[in-house]
Design an enzyme around this catalytic site. Sequence first.
Site, short mmCIF file in Angstrom:
data_model
loop_
_atom_site.label_atom_id
_atom_site.label_comp_id
_atom_site.label_asym_id
_atom_site.label_seq_id
_atom_site.Cartn_x
_atom_site.Cartn_y
_atom_site.Cartn_z
N ILE A 12 77.24 61.86 -15.39
CA ILE A 12 78.27 61.64 -15.94
C ILE A 12 77.70 61.01 -17.16
CG2 ILE A 12 80.14 60.28 -16.18
CD1 ILE A 12 80.08 62.92 -14.62
N GLU A 31 69.72 52.03 -18.30
CA GLU A 31 69.98 52.34 -17.10
C GLU A 31 68.65 51.63 -16.59
OE1 GLU A 31 70.63 55.29 -14.99
OE2 GLU A 31 69.25 54.09 -13.78
N THR A 41 73.03 61.05 -8.67
CA THR A 41 72.07 62.84 -9.78
C THR A 41 71.50 63.79 -9.53
OG1 THR A 41 73.52 62.21 -11.59
CG2 THR A 41 71.93 64.07 -12.15
N ALA A 46 74.05 70.53 -5.09
CA ALA A 46 73.90 71.18 -6.44
C ALA A 46 74.49 72.28 -6.38
CB ALA A 46 72.40 71.49 -6.19
N HIS A 49 81.19 73.81 -8.33
CA HIS A 49 82.29 73.60 -7.24
C HIS A 49 83.20 74.43 -8.20
CE1 HIS A 49 81.45 71.49 -4.09
NE2 HIS A 49 80.90 70.78 -4.69
N LYS A 249 83.89 68.33 2.23
CA LYS A 249 83.01 68.90 1.81
C LYS A 249 83.00 69.58 3.36
CE LYS A 249 84.13 69.30 -2.70
NZ LYS A 249 83.98 68.19 -2.72
N ILE A 333 82.92 58.73 -9.43
CA ILE A 333 82.57 59.73 -9.82
C ILE A 333 81.68 60.45 -8.56
CG2 ILE A 333 81.85 61.77 -11.64
CD1 ILE A 333 83.84 59.72 -12.28
N SER A 339 80.06 69.30 -10.89
CA SER A 339 80.91 70.35 -11.39
C SER A 339 81.96 69.46 -13.04
CB SER A 339 81.57 71.09 -10.62
OG SER A 339 81.35 71.14 -9.51
N CYS A 439 48.46 69.14 -4.64
CA CYS A 439 48.41 68.80 -6.28
C CYS A 439 48.92 66.86 -7.53
CB CYS A 439 50.10 69.64 -6.79
SG CYS A 439 51.93 69.14 -6.76
C1 LIG Z 1 75.28 64.00 -0.86
C2 LIG Z 1 76.51 64.05 -1.98
C3 LIG Z 1 76.87 65.87 -2.41
C4 LIG Z 1 76.86 66.09 -3.59
N1 LIG Z 1 77.25 67.18 -3.93
C5 LIG Z 1 77.97 68.01 -4.61
C6 LIG Z 1 78.26 68.58 -5.44
O1 LIG Z 1 77.38 70.20 -4.34
N2 LIG Z 1 78.65 69.65 -6.46
C7 LIG Z 1 79.94 68.50 -7.33
O2 LIG Z 1 80.02 68.97 -7.91
N3 LIG Z 1 79.62 67.04 -7.08
C8 LIG Z 1 78.50 66.74 -5.92
N4 LIG Z 1 78.54 65.72 -4.99
C9 LIG Z 1 79.00 64.40 -6.72
C10 LIG Z 1 77.64 64.35 -8.03
O3 LIG Z 1 76.60 64.30 -7.23
C11 LIG Z 1 78.08 62.87 -8.40
O4 LIG Z 1 79.44 63.00 -8.69
C12 LIG Z 1 77.34 62.43 -9.93
O5 LIG Z 1 75.89 62.53 -9.95
C13 LIG Z 1 77.73 61.30 -10.08
O6 LIG Z 1 77.04 61.45 -11.13
P1 LIG Z 1 77.21 60.06 -11.83
O7 LIG Z 1 76.66 60.00 -13.55
O8 LIG Z 1 78.54 59.24 -11.89
O9 LIG Z 1 76.36 59.01 -11.02
P2 LIG Z 1 74.78 58.28 -10.57
O10 LIG Z 1 73.97 59.91 -10.97
O11 LIG Z 1 74.73 57.86 -9.09
O12 LIG Z 1 74.46 57.39 -12.18
C14 LIG Z 1 75.13 55.94 -11.74
C15 LIG Z 1 73.94 55.92 -12.63
O13 LIG Z 1 73.82 54.12 -12.90
C16 LIG Z 1 72.75 53.52 -12.76
N5 LIG Z 1 73.30 51.90 -12.78
C17 LIG Z 1 73.54 51.58 -11.97
N6 LIG Z 1 74.34 50.24 -11.81
C18 LIG Z 1 73.74 50.25 -12.82
C19 LIG Z 1 74.00 48.59 -13.84
N7 LIG Z 1 74.00 47.64 -13.74
N8 LIG Z 1 72.95 48.91 -15.36
C20 LIG Z 1 72.37 49.84 -15.02
N9 LIG Z 1 72.34 51.34 -15.00
C21 LIG Z 1 73.02 51.02 -14.25
C22 LIG Z 1 72.48 53.77 -11.79
O14 LIG Z 1 71.07 53.55 -11.51
C23 LIG Z 1 72.58 55.56 -12.29
O15 LIG Z 1 71.52 56.04 -12.29
C24 LIG Z 1 77.53 64.77 -4.23
C25 LIG Z 1 77.20 64.05 -4.22
C26 LIG Z 1 76.75 63.66 -3.51
C27 LIG Z 1 76.02 62.19 -3.15
#
Ligand SMILES: Cc1cc2nc3c(=O)[nH]c(=O)nc-3n(C[C@H](O)[C@H](O)[C@H](O)COP(=O)(O)OP(=O)(O)OC[C@H]3O[C@@H](n4cnc5c(N)ncnc54)[C@H](O)[C@@H]3O)c2cc1C
Length: 478
Positions: A12, A31, A41, A46, A49, A249, A333, A339, A439
């Site tokens: 995101i 980050e 993420t 993966a 949807h 799901k 999120i 997706s 590797c």
């Molecule tokens: C088991 C599982 C299955 C899923 N399957 C799907 C799927 O098939 N399809 C789909 O669409 N979605 C799926 N999702 C949802 C999807 O993975 C998430 O919605 C998406 O990855 C969220 O991204 P994000 O960037 O909000 O969060 P994240 O990827 O968690 O990123 C947040 C980032 O913020 C950083 N952060 C946190 N606090 C701080 C701070 N204080 N200072 C600086 N950095 C900070 C963290 O280190 C992290 O890198 C799934 C999720 C899970 C857990």
Amino acid sequence: MFDVAVIGCGVIGAAAAFELSKYQASVVVLEKENDIAMGATRANSAIIHAGYDPKPGTLMARLNVAGNAMTEQLCKDLDVPFARIGSFVLAFSEEERATVQALYERGVKNGVPGLQILSGDEVRQMDPLVSPEVVCALYAPSAGIITPWEYALAFAETAVVNGVELRRSTEVTDLKKIDGGYRIETNRGPLEARFVINAAGVQSDKIHDMAAPHAFTVIPNKGEYYVMDKSECYRAKHVLFQCPNADGKGVLITPTMDHNLLVGPNAQNISGPVNTGNTAEGMAFVRAKAAQTMPSLAYRNAIRNFAGVRANTDKDEFQIGIAAEHFIDLAGIKSPGLSSAPAIALEAVKLLNECGFAPEKKEHPVLTRRKKRFRFMSEDERQAAVRENPLYGRVICRCETVTEGEIVDAIHSPIPPCSVDGVKRRAGSGMGRCQGGFCGPRVVDILSRELNISPLSVLQDGEGSNILMSETKKEAQA
Ligand SMILES: Cc1cc2nc3c(=O)[nH]c(=O)nc-3n(C[C@H](O)[C@H](O)[C@H](O)COP(=O)(O)OP(=O)(O)OC[C@H]3O[C@@H](n4cnc5c(N)ncnc54)[C@H](O)[C@@H]3O)c2cc1C
């Protein structure tokens, strides 16, 4: 003072940074981990949807369908592995037939293209190993599979090429409202930004609370998986979901873009520090549920387990909006966040505009990215790659056929990895059956050589995950 600070670089934050990098604005991404995409993420199903699951009228429904429609072209432009293989939601009883019908109607309301309800026999014609117990299924041809960390990397790398500053190992610890923006406290000192975007995943409620009155609480929820060897990939041609329930799901079976088979997840609320360890109970649950879809799975061919943590909240909706002056939430999120990512990024720009920030577009932002993947090249392409750079003639990862050339290119990419797993996410080394057994030491060697650091300093993954502790044969050599 930066124009915009994005907190968090999962898919995101990365997608928001990519979108903002098309404008004449100074953007910094903060980050806390030593690499991007280290949260939800990198550990999810993966799936892109189709969008029949979220309730009509929600942000989740609108942004899922919009994000799905944007993914294919974006993946072509940014060179991200993606395939629109379609999905089934399988019904095993008359009660579940009603659920499938309800999902169909919901999907139509959400604007999902091409939905169909197929009989059990029609499903088995398209995916022959699906259980004979399946009575019907919702078929969604627009669903797809993607490499999620590569998607985030593609957004973030392109943003960096367009001038966005990425600060890794930088944890935001507090926010103070100042004249015209925010003072952002981090473990590496303060900085200032006019606008702040909160994309901090499971920490997003804490970041929200630093700037605005408490509005939602993240309830971290763990999902655990099996990754099966490539020899199992033939078992599923589509994404095979079961009917959703109160826990989400449900357990799915799907091929991956690397031609493995993914089986999972369960859904377990967790308390205390977020951890991604697998549990015996979780894995037993996944096996039992998956057996209903496909009784014939061979777990002796499992090559890895992993778990991801969902940023579920006490609200059944993405927390997206202007939460305080000059402060935007892209918070909570959960799925379908992957997706929805590109549509959420567009939403972020729209919200910034509503806050009064409307920078000019850049004339020629970089919107494409190319990667060399030896394993997918034709024989002629391979020979050309080796002629151009002999390092492409040395295979380092035998399971995945990843060459030294790809690893060196990854180490010198716009967001250079600083760990063996960082190289794995970028080049694919260590993803295969031996999981880096062969590797891994060679990648340590290459990282040490290219970064000019001691092998003792090379990390497996996050901070403190050093692989080598001391030299054992020094005296003998002397
Ligand atoms: C088991 C599982 C299955 C899923 N399957 C799907 C799927 O098939 N399809 C789909 O669409 N979605 C799926 N999702 C949802 C999807 O993975 C998430 O919605 C998406 O990855 C969220 O991204 P994000 O960037 O909000 O969060 P994240 O990827 O968690 O990123 C947040 C980032 O913020 C950083 N952060 C946190 N606090 C701080 C701070 N204080 N200072 C600086 N950095 C900070 C963290 O280190 C992290 O890198 C799934 C999720 C899970 C857990």
